[in-house]
Design a protein around this motif. Structure first.
Motif, short mmCIF file in Angstrom:
data_model
loop_
_atom_site.label_atom_id
_atom_site.label_comp_id
_atom_site.label_asym_id
_atom_site.label_seq_id
_atom_site.Cartn_x
_atom_site.Cartn_y
_atom_site.Cartn_z
N MET A 1 11.97 11.23 -3.05
CA MET A 1 12.14 9.87 -3.55
C MET A 1 11.78 9.80 -5.04
O MET A 1 12.47 9.17 -5.84
CB MET A 1 11.26 8.90 -2.75
N THR A 2 10.71 10.48 -5.41
CA THR A 2 10.31 10.50 -6.82
C THR A 2 11.42 11.08 -7.69
O THR A 2 11.70 10.58 -8.78
CB THR A 2 9.02 11.34 -6.99
N GLN A 3 12.04 12.14 -7.17
CA GLN A 3 13.08 12.81 -7.98
C GLN A 3 14.40 12.05 -7.97
O GLN A 3 15.09 11.97 -8.98
CB GLN A 3 13.31 14.23 -7.44
N GLN B 1 6.99 12.80 5.82
CA GLN B 1 6.00 12.37 4.82
C GLN B 1 5.57 13.51 3.90
O GLN B 1 5.03 13.27 2.83
CB GLN B 1 4.80 11.73 5.52
N HIS C 1 -3.40 9.37 2.19
CA HIS C 1 -2.68 10.59 1.82
C HIS C 1 -3.26 11.27 0.59
O HIS C 1 -2.59 12.12 0.00
CB HIS C 1 -1.20 10.25 1.58
N GLU D 1 12.62 3.58 -9.17
CA GLU D 1 12.02 3.06 -7.93
C GLU D 1 11.21 1.80 -8.19
O GLU D 1 10.57 1.66 -9.23
CB GLU D 1 11.11 4.15 -7.35
N MET E 1 2.14 12.04 1.63
CA MET E 1 1.18 12.97 2.21
C MET E 1 1.75 14.38 2.15
O MET E 1 2.91 14.58 2.44
CB MET E 1 0.92 12.60 3.68
N ARG E 2 0.93 15.29 1.73
CA ARG E 2 1.37 16.68 1.74
C ARG E 2 0.38 17.49 2.57
O ARG E 2 -0.83 17.33 2.44
CB ARG E 2 1.41 17.24 0.31
N LEU F 1 2.93 10.58 -6.81
CA LEU F 1 4.11 10.14 -6.07
C LEU F 1 4.64 11.22 -5.14
O LEU F 1 5.46 10.94 -4.25
CB LEU F 1 5.21 9.70 -7.05
N ASP F 2 4.21 12.44 -5.32
CA ASP F 2 4.61 13.49 -4.38
C ASP F 2 3.87 13.37 -3.06
O ASP F 2 4.27 13.93 -2.04
CB ASP F 2 4.34 14.88 -4.99
N ARG F 3 2.74 12.67 -3.12
CA ARG F 3 1.95 12.48 -1.90
C ARG F 3 2.09 11.06 -1.35
O ARG F 3 1.96 10.86 -0.15
CB ARG F 3 0.47 12.71 -2.19
N CYS F 4 2.32 10.14 -2.22
CA CYS F 4 2.30 8.73 -1.82
C CYS F 4 3.50 8.41 -0.93
O CYS F 4 4.65 8.65 -1.32
CB CYS F 4 2.34 7.86 -3.07
N THR F 5 3.22 7.86 0.23
CA THR F 5 4.32 7.50 1.14
C THR F 5 4.70 6.03 0.96
O THR F 5 5.46 5.49 1.77
CB THR F 5 3.92 7.73 2.61
N ARG F 6 4.22 5.39 -0.05
CA ARG F 6 4.53 3.99 -0.36
C ARG F 6 4.11 3.08 0.80
O ARG F 6 4.79 2.12 1.15
CB ARG F 6 6.00 3.78 -0.66
N LEU G 1 11.43 7.13 5.97
CA LEU G 1 10.03 7.52 5.78
C LEU G 1 9.09 6.76 6.72
O LEU G 1 8.07 7.28 7.14
CB LEU G 1 9.65 7.26 4.31
N VAL H 1 15.00 8.78 -7.08
CA VAL H 1 15.01 7.36 -7.41
C VAL H 1 14.12 7.12 -8.64
O VAL H 1 12.99 6.63 -8.52
CB VAL H 1 14.52 6.49 -6.21
N PRO H 2 14.60 7.46 -9.81
CA PRO H 2 13.74 7.29 -10.99
C PRO H 2 13.40 5.84 -11.28
O PRO H 2 12.37 5.55 -11.87
CB PRO H 2 14.56 7.91 -12.13
N PRO I 1 8.39 11.92 -0.02
CA PRO I 1 7.87 11.29 -1.24
C PRO I 1 8.36 12.00 -2.50
O PRO I 1 8.75 11.36 -3.48
CB PRO I 1 6.35 11.41 -1.08
N ARG I 2 8.34 13.33 -2.46
CA ARG I 2 8.80 14.08 -3.64
C ARG I 2 10.29 13.84 -3.87
O ARG I 2 10.72 13.65 -5.03
CB ARG I 2 8.52 15.57 -3.43
N ARG J 1 5.51 5.60 -15.36
CA ARG J 1 5.57 6.86 -14.60
C ARG J 1 5.56 8.02 -15.57
O ARG J 1 6.31 8.04 -16.54
CB ARG J 1 6.86 6.90 -13.77
#
Lengths: 730, 298
Positions: free
Chosen positions: B134-136, B127, A694, B141, B1-2, A568-573, B270, B138-139, B131-132, A597
């Motif tokens: 949002m992950t943090q 991007q 990604h 999500e 994307m990172r 999820l750190d990479r995924c842009t949904r 995003l 919006v648990p 994403p990170r 998750r």
């Protein structure tokens, strides 16, 4: 002829004369004086265990009338207040442990104990109920339910089984509170040598042994006629079946007449009955169009052809099984050819056994090929028939003469067996039946036979210090036992247990060894399969032993072999993975970008390729199966019954309506098929992973992936091709 | 994307390409009469290579349209899109001799190109980080397209909760939801003073329900977490203890709605830049093609 000596005694003030040797009970009965009893029946040897028939004969203690012989000038009092009080106390003691109202009382209101308690005006016993029952209910038999808590240990069933029927199945075991009736060597009734004659039920005074008919199994008569027990007994296949049983199960067998062309049952339908063909012939076939799983469409036009070149399918298949499926295994004595899935059954054939015994959906459609008469029966009747020697002999004969050859040839590695060898096997193979939970062969035992699965599902498991590890499930068309026979030690390496009602074809070790000698290609194939299975089992145990167990792993992830994990750190949904999945599978996605998750990883809702694939258990046509590699796939002859979707604990199998292929005759406009992720087995890499822009989507091996995560190491998803199970094939 | 070590090869390739292009450009600019411009051989080469990179970058959207086609992993295409697209900008500047357009077409092309590059860089930054975030943040999500449906479920749940304690049905859907849970009869579980009941009803009708009902938080004070916490605290002081679990549930529902709104906002950020980036990129490619044809013809 020696004259019978007579004696005279007084019972309740009446002088009576009876032959010498007569019991007090009989003497009273012959003269119209009733003495209550529970353990005694006229057609059984008296044992005097219930003591309810006690009478006062003037001695120090009361005596049991059923076993005490009358004596000359004896004075018997059967109805004094102290005698009645004694009887009442006995009944009260029995009632204190009795589950009133018991099954018999509920159904027919004739539980002898409860009736007697009512006569004695016992409503609530003064004595405390025992805290824990010594035995649980035994519902393993299909026709008789055993409720030990309702048993008063009167032994009437034991005497019925031994003295009347000479079956010698029931006996007593245990002492004191632990005493109970038992079957054979304390086996569940369904697994014992009980032939379900019904004598024990008839003998039982309470609801301890009741006919399962009591709990509501009855076959509707619509379009059929009820068959009387006498009529059934006149049929050769019912020879030897207990008339009592048939009387008790009246309505569980119905005779049905089908006109030519009439459908008898349809694939995918749920049912609970089996059919025995009495007269006529039936066609058995799979009607569902085989489509929508092999998603390669026909390309027309330049652009489509160009596109097809960019969508490599067959040429990019991962290397795994190299055998083509030639047969579809169904719930009948015959298998269907894949290219022409139609066969014919005739008088004497039985079909629908798995539906009847294990309630699986119908695996094929059956249509009367000519005017046909069938017996439709419920599982309790079928179970009794299956235990009947005459019926079994008939079925086995049918199998040996008509089905063994196609069964053997339907297993690809046996395709090269010659006719003479099959003929030799015909008389030597043994058909064995197993009830759910029964062990077919145990790990560590000497390997003496090879088995082909004919009916049902088998769990293959291995015991190790951490517990039991399920290695695989086997369905009709599979085989087992070759590893032990091929190994130098000659011992079973795993335990095989029947999951439902199973029938296997047992090939003796000596025949197996001769087959290996005569057919080197069969030997090579079997050795390769044995090696492959051994390697896979080792890899699974290695993975299991090397991964810490934690709470989140209890979600079933450790059982998975391949998880679709999104970082999820990479995924842009952007949902490219979902689009790719839909694009690869006729527009229907087989993954949902949602799920559990863990840290920054999302375990998407998509097939996990479980080690213990519960989804496979019960598929009536064997269309969901594991390839010789990792993937659990659904073959295109799926009949859309939905059992696999129900079985999947993770909701990863879905049912979809697809338009029927053009030219399909006699089918609906849409057909229902189960779909699940097959890891895009016709591509080098699953499309969802391949299409992620990604690098966020990964198929990972969970033990390695989460094992590292739990041990605090930095987690980098390994490329798909490195996942165990795939690695050694690429 | 990172943008991480997996991009290293592309970064080095781009840097080396840029150094080479710059190394060639400096003497070329010095030695060319009137300085570097698009009409020279080297100028045309710079233009052609730059335009080729732009076309490649533009092909990413077509690649995404056919995700199953085995034409290279989409992630590889994405890296090519970022780095070749980025390097195309200095190449086009070299092609134009750092002139920002001599005619209307070229002027607009340079403006569009600059916007495309800037929007692309902003998009890449978004991007990379969002994403990170949002992950943090919006648990809970969910799938973006599911948000309206989940919002509706939250509203129904809140209606039912309130109806349970006030006995007042809030809407037809709430009535249906309550009916389904209570077996057809709305039961008031709590005996309350009318005044107290009115407090809850008024808060729900005027504050919470409008917020749960709408997409976003326009004009809803309760959307603010601290105001919301204060409001629910006040409500609890007014209501009897037995109703507090319901108030807690309403607060959780409100929090979930806040998260959904936050997810919506982040999702729009995003992906919102693409509404600028993609159409302008297409326009740029079309104009670039026209420019190339016209320039080569004349």
């Amino acid at each position: 002829m020696t004259p019978v000596k007579e004696i005279t005694l007084t019972i309740d003030g009446r002088q009576v004369t009876v032959p010498a040797g007569t019991t007090i009970f009989d003497a009273a009965r012959m003269n119209g004086i009733p003495i209550p009893t529970l353990c005694h029946q006229q057609n059984e040897t008296p044992v005097g265990v219930c003591r309810v028939c006690v009478v006062d004969v003037g001695s120090r203690v009361y005596t049991a009338a059923c076993i005490r012989e009358a004596e000359n000038n004896m004075v018997v009092k059967t109805n004094t207040d102290p005698v009645q009080a004694s009887r009442k106390t006995l009944v009260e003691l029995l009632m204190s442990d009795h589950p009133a109202p018991c099954a018999r009382q509920q159904h027919s209101g004739d539980c002898e104990l409860e009736t007697m308690a009512k006569n004695f005006a016992i409503s609530t016993p003064r004595f405390a109920k025992r805290l824990t029952p010594s035995h649980q209910k035994d519902e393993s038999s299909l026709s008789i339910m055993v409720d030990h808590s309702a048993c008063i240990l009167c032994d009437r069933c034991i005497r019925g089984c031994s003295e009347i029927r000479n079956n010698f199945v029931i006996a007593r075991q245990g002492k004191g509170y632990a005493a109970a009736i038992s079957f054979d060597t304390d086996d569940p009734m369904g697994s014992s040598s009980c032939v379900s004659c019904g004598e024990c039920m008839v003998s039982c005074p309470t609801g301890a042994l009741t006919n399962k008919h009591v709990v509501g199994q009855e076959l509707g008569l619509a379009g059929g006629t009820s068959v009387e027990a006498q009529e059934l007994l006149a049929l050769p296949v019912f020879k030897g079946v207990s008339g009592t049983f048939l009387e008790l199960n009246k309505g569980a067998v119905v005779k049905r007449h089908f006109k030519k062309g009439e459908i008898i049952c349809r694939e995918g339908d749920y049912g609970s009955t089996a059919f025995y063909v009495l007269e006529g012939k039936v066609d058995i076939f799979i009607n569902s169009p085989r489509a929508h799983v092999d998603t390669e469409g026909s390309e027309q036009g330049f652009l489509s052809k160009l596109a097809s070149k960019l969508k490599p399918r067959k040429e990019h298949q991962r290397e795994e099984e190299n055998t083509q499926r030639k047969y579809i295994h169904i719930d009948a004595p015959v298998d269907l050819e894949y290219d022409h899935p139609v066969a014919q059954l005739q008088a004497g054939d039985l079909f629908g056994e798995m539906t009847c015994m294990s309630f699986y959906p119908r695996s094929a459609t059956v249509r009367a090929a000519e005017d046909t008469v069938c017996l439709e029966m419920l599982r309790n009747v079928l179970d009794v028939l299956q235990k009947n020697k005459t019926f079994r002999a008939k079925l086995e004969q049918n199998y040996r003469t008509r089905a063994l050859e196609t069964h053997l040839k339907s297993v690809p590695i046996f395709a090269s067996l010659t006719q003479d060898f099959i003929d030799r096997l015909r008389d030597r193979v043994e058909l064995q039946r197993f009830t759910p939970g029964q062990v077919i062969c145990r790990q560590g035992d000497p390997a003496d036979s090879f088995y082909l699965v004919r009916i049902g599902f088998i769990k293959v498991s291995e015991h190790h210090p951490g517990g039991e590890l399920v290695l695989s499930y086997l369905a009709r068309g599979n085989y087992f036992g070759e590893i032990g026979l091929l190994s130098a030690e000659g011992l079973r390496t795993a335990t095989c247990t029947a999951l439902d009602h199973v029938e296997v074809v047992k090939i003796l070790g000596e025949d197996f060894r001769e087959m290996l000698e005569r057919f080197p290609d069969v030997r090579a194939s079997l050795q390769a399969v044995a090696q492959e299975r051994t390697d896979e089992n080792r890899a699974r145990i290695h993975n299991l032993q090397n991964v810490p167990v934690d709470d989140f792993l209890r979600q079933g992830l450790m059982d998975a072999q391949s998880l679709l994990v999104l970082d999820l750190d990479r995924c842009t949904r952007c949902d490219q993975c979902v689009k790719a999945c839909a694009d690869a599978h006729d527009g229907i996605t087989r993954l949902i970008r949602d799920g559990l998750r863990f840290d920054n990883f999302l375990v998407a809702t998509s097939c996990r390729q479980c080690r213990d694939p519960l989804c496979m258990v019960g598929c009536p046509v064997g269309s969901i199966r594991r390839r010789n590699s990792l993937e659990v796939i659904i073959e295109d002859w799926c009949v859309g019954c939905g059992l696999c979707a129900n079985n999947c604990p993770y909701g990863n199998i879905n049912l979809h309506e697809f338009p029927a292929p053009q030219g399909s005759v006699g089918v609906k406009a849409t057909v229902r098929k189960a779909t699940s992720c097959n890891l895009c087995y016709d591509h080098p890499e699953p499309s969802c992973v391949y299409a992620c822009p990604h690098d966020a989507a990964h198929r990972v091996n969970p033990p390695e992936f989460f094992g590292e995560m739990l041990s605090g190491k930095k987690v980098e998803p390994v490329p798909f091709s490195m996942a165990p199970g795939m690695m050694d094939r690429r | 994307m990172r943008i991480d070590q997996t991009h290293r090869k592309w970064i080095w390739g781009s840097v080396i390409g840029l150094i080479v292009a710059t190394a060639v450009y400096i003497p070329y600019d010095r030695l060319t009469m009137g300085g570097a411009h698009g009409g020279t051989v080297l100028g045309i080469i710079y233009g052609s290579v730059g335009f080729a990179f732009m076309i490649f970058a533009g092909l990413l959207s077509l690649r995404k349209k056919k995700p199953v086609w085995r034409m290279g992993r989409t992630s590889t295409w994405m890296r090519g899109h970022i780095w070749l697209g980025l390097i195309a900008y200095p190449l086009i500047l070299f092609h134009a001799g750092f002139s920002f357009g001599k005619g209307t077409l070229t002027l607009w092309m340079m403006i569009l190109f600059t916007i495309v590059i800037v929007s692309g860089i902003i998009g890449a930054i978004f991007q990379h980080y969002m994403p990170r975030m949002m992950t943090q943040q919006v648990p809970m999500e969910t799938i973006y397209a599911e948000i309206p449906r989940i919002r509706g479920q939250l509203l129904d749940e809140a209606d039912t909760k309130v109806a349970e304690v006030t006995g007042v049905s809030m809407s037809q859907s709430a009535m249906a939801a309550a009916n389904s849970q209570t077996g057809g009869v709305i039961v008031t579980l709590v005996q309350m003073e009318d005044e107290v009941r009115n407090e809850l009803t008024e808060f729900y009708d005027k504050e919470l329900r409008p917020y749960l009902e709408q997409d976003g938080a326009h004009g809803c004070a309760i959307a603010d977490r601290s105001i919301s916490a204060e409001s629910f605290r006040n409500l609890k002081t007014l209501l009897p203890d037995v109703v507090h679990p319901v108030v807690n549930d309403l607060e959780s529902i409100c929090e979930e709605k806040r998260e959904l709104d936050h997810q919506t906002r982040m999702h729009r950020v995003l992906h919102g830049w693409l509404f600028v980036h993609i159409p302008l990129s297409l326009a740029l490619l079309v104009m670039g093609a026209i420019h190339a044809i016209v320039a080569l013809q004349y």
